[in-house]
Design an enzyme around this catalytic site. Structure first.
Site, PDB file in Angstrom:
ATOM      1  N   LYS A 174      68.144  53.648  66.608  1.00  0.00           N
ATOM      2  CA  LYS A 174      67.603  54.999  66.402  1.00  0.00           C
ATOM      3  C   LYS A 174      66.128  55.016  66.790  1.00  0.00           C
ATOM      4  O   LYS A 174      65.261  54.537  66.056  1.00  0.00           O
ATOM      5  CB  LYS A 174      67.757  55.455  64.954  1.00  0.00           C
ATOM      6  CG  LYS A 174      67.540  56.965  64.872  1.00  0.00           C
ATOM      7  CD  LYS A 174      66.888  57.501  63.637  1.00  0.00           C
ATOM      8  CE  LYS A 174      65.427  57.314  63.481  1.00  0.00           C
ATOM      9  NZ  LYS A 174      64.566  58.161  64.340  1.00  0.00           N
ATOM     10  N   GLU A 248      58.545  45.402  60.369  1.00  0.00           N
ATOM     11  CA  GLU A 248      57.303  45.234  61.152  1.00  0.00           C
ATOM     12  C   GLU A 248      56.482  46.483  60.890  1.00  0.00           C
ATOM     13  O   GLU A 248      56.791  47.554  61.421  1.00  0.00           O
ATOM     14  CB  GLU A 248      57.630  45.122  62.645  1.00  0.00           C
ATOM     15  CG  GLU A 248      58.484  43.927  63.001  1.00  0.00           C
ATOM     16  CD  GLU A 248      57.728  42.617  62.921  1.00  0.00           C
ATOM     17  OE1 GLU A 248      56.504  42.627  62.686  1.00  0.00           O
ATOM     18  OE2 GLU A 248      58.377  41.571  63.077  1.00  0.00           O
ATOM     19  N   CYS A 282      50.019  48.564  66.682  1.00  0.00           N
ATOM     20  CA  CYS A 282      49.992  48.074  65.300  1.00  0.00           C
ATOM     21  C   CYS A 282      48.935  46.986  65.115  1.00  0.00           C
ATOM     22  O   CYS A 282      48.327  46.877  64.061  1.00  0.00           O
ATOM     23  CB  CYS A 282      51.361  47.569  64.896  1.00  0.00           C
ATOM     24  SG  CYS A 282      52.035  46.421  66.093  1.00  0.00           S
ATOM     25  N   GLU A 382      44.901  52.463  58.140  1.00  0.00           N
ATOM     26  CA  GLU A 382      45.317  52.403  59.541  1.00  0.00           C
ATOM     27  C   GLU A 382      45.097  53.772  60.191  1.00  0.00           C
ATOM     28  O   GLU A 382      45.722  54.757  59.809  1.00  0.00           O
ATOM     29  CB  GLU A 382      46.795  52.029  59.608  1.00  0.00           C
ATOM     30  CG  GLU A 382      47.273  51.782  61.012  1.00  0.00           C
ATOM     31  CD  GLU A 382      48.745  51.381  61.064  1.00  0.00           C
ATOM     32  OE1 GLU A 382      49.573  51.989  60.356  1.00  0.00           O
ATOM     33  OE2 GLU A 382      49.064  50.465  61.842  1.00  0.00           O
TER      34      GLU A 382
HETATM   35  P1  NAD Z   1      57.182  55.965  61.030  1.00  0.00           P
HETATM   36  O1  NAD Z   1      57.334  54.992  59.920  1.00  0.00           O
HETATM   37  O2  NAD Z   1      56.794  57.351  60.698  1.00  0.00           O
HETATM   38  O3  NAD Z   1      58.572  56.109  61.830  1.00  0.00           O
HETATM   39  C1  NAD Z   1      59.202  54.992  62.419  1.00  0.00           C
HETATM   40  C2  NAD Z   1      60.691  55.280  62.557  1.00  0.00           C
HETATM   41  O4  NAD Z   1      61.262  55.416  61.257  1.00  0.00           O
HETATM   42  C3  NAD Z   1      61.039  56.557  63.308  1.00  0.00           C
HETATM   43  O5  NAD Z   1      62.189  56.299  64.083  1.00  0.00           O
HETATM   44  C4  NAD Z   1      61.360  57.535  62.176  1.00  0.00           C
HETATM   45  O6  NAD Z   1      62.248  58.580  62.535  1.00  0.00           O
HETATM   46  C5  NAD Z   1      62.020  56.609  61.171  1.00  0.00           C
HETATM   47  N1  NAD Z   1      61.962  57.042  59.777  1.00  0.00           N
HETATM   48  C6  NAD Z   1      61.061  57.876  59.187  1.00  0.00           C
HETATM   49  N2  NAD Z   1      61.348  58.006  57.872  1.00  0.00           N
HETATM   50  C7  NAD Z   1      62.442  57.235  57.629  1.00  0.00           C
HETATM   51  C8  NAD Z   1      63.195  56.930  56.452  1.00  0.00           C
HETATM   52  N3  NAD Z   1      62.894  57.438  55.264  1.00  0.00           N
HETATM   53  N4  NAD Z   1      64.228  56.069  56.572  1.00  0.00           N
HETATM   54  C9  NAD Z   1      64.530  55.500  57.781  1.00  0.00           C
HETATM   55  N5  NAD Z   1      63.869  55.774  58.914  1.00  0.00           N
HETATM   56  C10 NAD Z   1      62.825  56.620  58.842  1.00  0.00           C
HETATM   57  O7  NAD Z   1      56.202  55.268  62.055  1.00  0.00           O
HETATM   58  P2  NAD Z   1      55.590  55.869  63.395  1.00  0.00           P
HETATM   59  O8  NAD Z   1      54.576  56.884  63.016  1.00  0.00           O
HETATM   60  O9  NAD Z   1      56.694  56.240  64.353  1.00  0.00           O
HETATM   61  O10 NAD Z   1      54.901  54.567  64.035  1.00  0.00           O
HETATM   62  C11 NAD Z   1      53.607  54.174  63.747  1.00  0.00           C
HETATM   63  C12 NAD Z   1      53.611  53.053  62.727  1.00  0.00           C
HETATM   64  O11 NAD Z   1      54.378  51.957  63.221  1.00  0.00           O
HETATM   65  C13 NAD Z   1      52.234  52.496  62.471  1.00  0.00           C
HETATM   66  O12 NAD Z   1      52.055  52.295  61.096  1.00  0.00           O
HETATM   67  C14 NAD Z   1      52.254  51.151  63.185  1.00  0.00           C
HETATM   68  O13 NAD Z   1      51.369  50.189  62.688  1.00  0.00           O
HETATM   69  C15 NAD Z   1      53.669  50.744  63.022  1.00  0.00           C
HETATM   70  N6  NAD Z   1      54.026  49.763  64.053  1.00  0.00           N
HETATM   71  C16 NAD Z   1      54.177  48.453  63.681  1.00  0.00           C
HETATM   72  C17 NAD Z   1      54.482  47.478  64.632  1.00  0.00           C
HETATM   73  C18 NAD Z   1      54.647  46.022  64.233  1.00  0.00           C
HETATM   74  O14 NAD Z   1      55.140  45.248  65.048  1.00  0.00           O
HETATM   75  N7  NAD Z   1      54.252  45.604  63.049  1.00  0.00           N
HETATM   76  C19 NAD Z   1      54.629  47.844  65.971  1.00  0.00           C
HETATM   77  C20 NAD Z   1      54.460  49.179  66.310  1.00  0.00           C
HETATM   78  C21 NAD Z   1      54.176  50.135  65.331  1.00  0.00           C
END
Ligand code: NAD
Length: 481
Positions: A174, A248, A282, A382
Site C-alpha cells: 500500500k 522504519e 528520514c 522532525e
Molecule cells: P505517514 O506515517 O503519514 O504515512 C506513511 C504511510 O502510512 C502512508 O501510506 C499512509 O497512508 C499510511 N498510514 C497512515 N495512517 C495509517 C494508519 N493508522 N495505519 C496504517 N497505515 C497508515 O508518513 P509520511 O508522511 O507518508 O512519510 C513521512 C515520514 O516517514 C517521516 O516521519 C519520515 O521520517 C518517515 N520515513 C522514514 C524512513 C526510514 O527509513 N526510517 C524513510 C522514509 C520516511
C-alpha cells in the site's frame, strides 16, 4: 485512472471510490486512483493467503524466485526514463535524482535480493541431548503488508518488496496516497515479470486502507515506513494476532562538525545531507552541532551554498531543489520556521514560500537559522523540509549527550580530520547509521533502521532476511522410534 491489483487482476475498488494525486510542481490534479476499502483489503489478504499456500509459489525452487526478482530489475531499467518521469511528476523530486538515485536504487535492490534467494540457509546446531540431530529452517513469515511513505515511493517499495519475495512471502503493498503512481507501475512490471497470481497485490488508498491492513487478523507481518506517530498506532493495531512488525520511522539526525573539520568539505556534504530531496529524507541532517570556533564560518558558508541552489520544477533539468510534496506539508514546514523565529533563532537565509512563477507549486526556499538552542522545536522535532538549524558547542565532552538527547536515533553524521574523534563518537552516538565525513546513503548490502523511536528492526542486507523469515528448529532422535 489506476486500479487495484488483487489475485492477479486489475480492478476498481468494490465501492467505486477514488482519490486524486497532485503534481506538486504546479498543484494540478495528476491522476485518479482507486481507493481500497475494507472489502478490498479482505480480498487482497485472501488472495495473498491463497498464493502463499499454492505450490506454484510455495514450492517454487529458489533459483526460479531469483530469476523473477532479477527480471523485475531488468524491467525497471528498461522503462527507467518513464518511471523516473512519473516519480518526478507525482512526488516532485528533480528528474536527475529520479534517474540517478531512485530508479537504479530500486533495480539494485531487486538484484541484490535475487542473489539471496538461493542463500537462505539453516544450520545444524550442537544440542546437548545425546543421539539427537537438530537443525534450523528459515521459512517465510507469511502474508506481509508493506506500507510506504511519500518521500521516496519507488525506492522504499523496492526495499520491502524485494526481500519479502526473496524469502518466499506473499505481499499486499500500500503506497502513500500522495504518491502511489510509481508503485502502481512497479506492480505492473512485476505482473509482466511473471509472479504467480496473488503473490503481489496492490491496494491504493489512504490511512484508512493502511489501518484496515494493519489490523487484519490474517496478515502475518507489517513492514511500515512512515512517521513515528503512525508507527505507534501500528504497535496497537498489530496486537490482535501479534503480527510481526518492522518499523522504519522518523529521525532528527545530528551532524557534528568538530573544530578540526575541513569546513569547505563539511559545507558541501552537509548542504546535500540537509537539502537532498528538499530535506524530505528520514535521515536528513537536521540539527548541526558546530564547534563554536568554527560556527560563524560554517553558518555563513552553509547559507551561501543553500541559497545558491536552484529551486524549480523537477522536470526542468536546471532545478536542483524541487517542491515539497503537498500544500499541507509546506504549511507544516513553514510553521516550524515561524516558530523558530518566535523562539529567537536568527534567520540567516530563506524562511518563506517561493513566489513568482513558482507560486502555484509547493516550493519553499532553503532556510538556515543561527543561534538555535535545543529548547526550540526546530532543533527537536522532525521538520522534513529544507531547514538547517545551527547550534554550537564549547566542550567536545558534552557533544555525545547533546546528540543523544532526542527521542529519535536513525542516523548521525560526524565531520572531523581526527580518526579517534570520529570513531569514539561513532561508538557513543545512539543511531542506526553513522556517516563520517559523508552524506547519508542507503545501500542494499548493509543495514537501514533506527534506535529508539526511529523504529523496530532493520531493512537491507542480511538483516532483511531475518525480518522476513521465521526460524524453525527441527529435532530428531537418532536412537530409533
Ligand atoms: P505517514 O506515517 O503519514 O504515512 C506513511 C504511510 O502510512 C502512508 O501510506 C499512509 O497512508 C499510511 N498510514 C497512515 N495512517 C495509517 C494508519 N493508522 N495505519 C496504517 N497505515 C497508515 O508518513 P509520511 O508522511 O507518508 O512519510 C513521512 C515520514 O516517514 C517521516 O516521519 C519520515 O521520517 C518517515 N520515513 C522514514 C524512513 C526510514 O527509513 N526510517 C524513510 C522514509 C520516511
Amino acid at each position: 485512472m489506476t486500479d487495484l491489483f488483487i489475485g492477479g487482476k486489475w480492478c476498481p475498488a468494490d465501492s467505486g471510490a477514488t482519490f486524486t494525486t497532485l503534481n506538486p510542481a504546479d498543484g494540478s490534479v495528476f491522476e485518479e486512483c482507486a481507493e481500497a476499502g475494507v472489502t478490498d483489503v479482505d480480498r487482497a489478504v485472501a488472495a495473498a493467503r491463497a498464493a502463499l499456500n499454492d505450490p506454484t509459489w510455495a514450492d517454487m525452487p529458489a533459483h526460479a524466485r531469483a530469476r523473477l526478482l532479477w527480471r523485475v530489475a531488468d524491467l525497471i531499467e528498461e522503462v527507467g526514463d518513464e518511471l523516473a518521469e512519473l516519480e518526478t511528476r507525482d512526488n516532485g523530486q528533480p528528474l536527475g535524482i529520479a534517474r540517478s538515485v531512485t530508479v537504479p536504487g530500486a533495480a539494485e535492490h531487486f538484484r541484490y535480493f535475487a542473489g539471496w534467494c538461493t542463500k537462505i540457509e539453516g544450520s545444524v546446531l550442537p544440542v546437548a541431548f545425546p543421539d539427537t540431530l537438530h537443525y534450523t529452517r528459515r521459512e517465510p513469515v507469511g502474508v506481509c503488508a508493506l506500507i510506504t511513505p511519500w518521500n521516496f515511493p519507488l525506492m522504499i517499495a523496492a526495499w520491502k518488496l524485494a526481500p519479502a519475495l526473496a524469502c518466499g512471502n506473499t505481499v499486499v503493498v500500500k503506497p502513500a496516497e500522495q504518491t502511489p503512481l510509481s508503485t502502481v507501475m512497479l506492480v505492473e512490471l512485476m505482473e509482466r515479470a511473471g509472479f504467480p497470481p496473488g503473490v503481489v497485490n496492490l491496494l491504493t488508498g489512504g490511512p484508512a486502507t493502511g489501518a484496515a491492513l494493519a489490523e487484519h487478523p490474517d496478515v502475518d507481518k507489517v513492514s511500515f515506513t512512515g512517521s513515528t506517530a503512525v508507527g505507534r498506532k501500528l504497535v496497537h493495531a498489530s496486537a490482535g494476532n501479534l503480527k510481526r512488525l518492522t518499523l522504519e520511522l522518523g529521525g532528527k539526525t545530528p551532524s557534528i562538525i568538530a573544530a578540526d573539520a575541513d569546513i569547505d568539505a563539511a559545507v558541501a556534504g552537509n548542504v546535500q545531507g540537509a537539502l537532498f530531496n528538499s530535506g524530505q529524507v528520514c535521515a536528513a541532517y537536521s540539527r548541526f552541532y558546530v564547534d563554536r570556533r568554527r560556527a560563524d564560518e560554517f553558518t555563513e558558508k552553509m547559507a551561501a551554498a543553500a541559497s545558491a541552489l536552484r529551486l524549480g520544477p523537477g522536470l526542468d533539468p536546471a532545478s536542483q531543489l524541487g517542491p515539497l510534496v503537498s500544500e499541507e506539508h509546506l504549511a507544516k514546514v513553514d510553521s516550524y520556521v515561524r516558530g523558530a523565529q518566535d523562539e529567537g533563532a536568527e534567520l540567516v537565509t530563506g524562511g518563506r514560500r517561493a513566489d513568482g512563477p513558482l507560486s502555484s507549486g509547493f516550493f519553499y526556499e532553503p532556510t538556515v537559522f543561527a543561534g538555535v538552542t535545543e529548547s526550540m522545536a526546530v532543533a527537536r522535532e522532525e521538520v522534513f523540509g529544507p531547514v538547517i538549524p545551527v547550534l554550537s558547542y564549547d566542550d567536545p565532552d558534552e557533544i555525545v549527550d547533546r546528540a543523544n538527547n532526542s527521542e529519535y536515533g536513525l542516523a548521525a553524521s560526524i565531520w572531523t580530520r581526527d580518526l579517534s574523534t570520529a570513531h569514539r563518537l561513532a561508538a557513543k552516538v545512539r543511531a542506526g547509521a553513522v556517516f563520517i565525513n559523508m552524506i547519508h546513503v542507503p545501500d542494499a548490502a548493509t543495514t537501514w533502521g533506527g534506535f529508539k523511536a526511529s523504529g523496530w528492526g532493520r531493512e537491507m542486507g542480511p538483516y532483511a532476511i531475518d525480518a522476513y523469515t521465521e526460524v524453525k528448529g527441527v529435532w530428531t532422535h537418532l536412537g530409533g522410534a
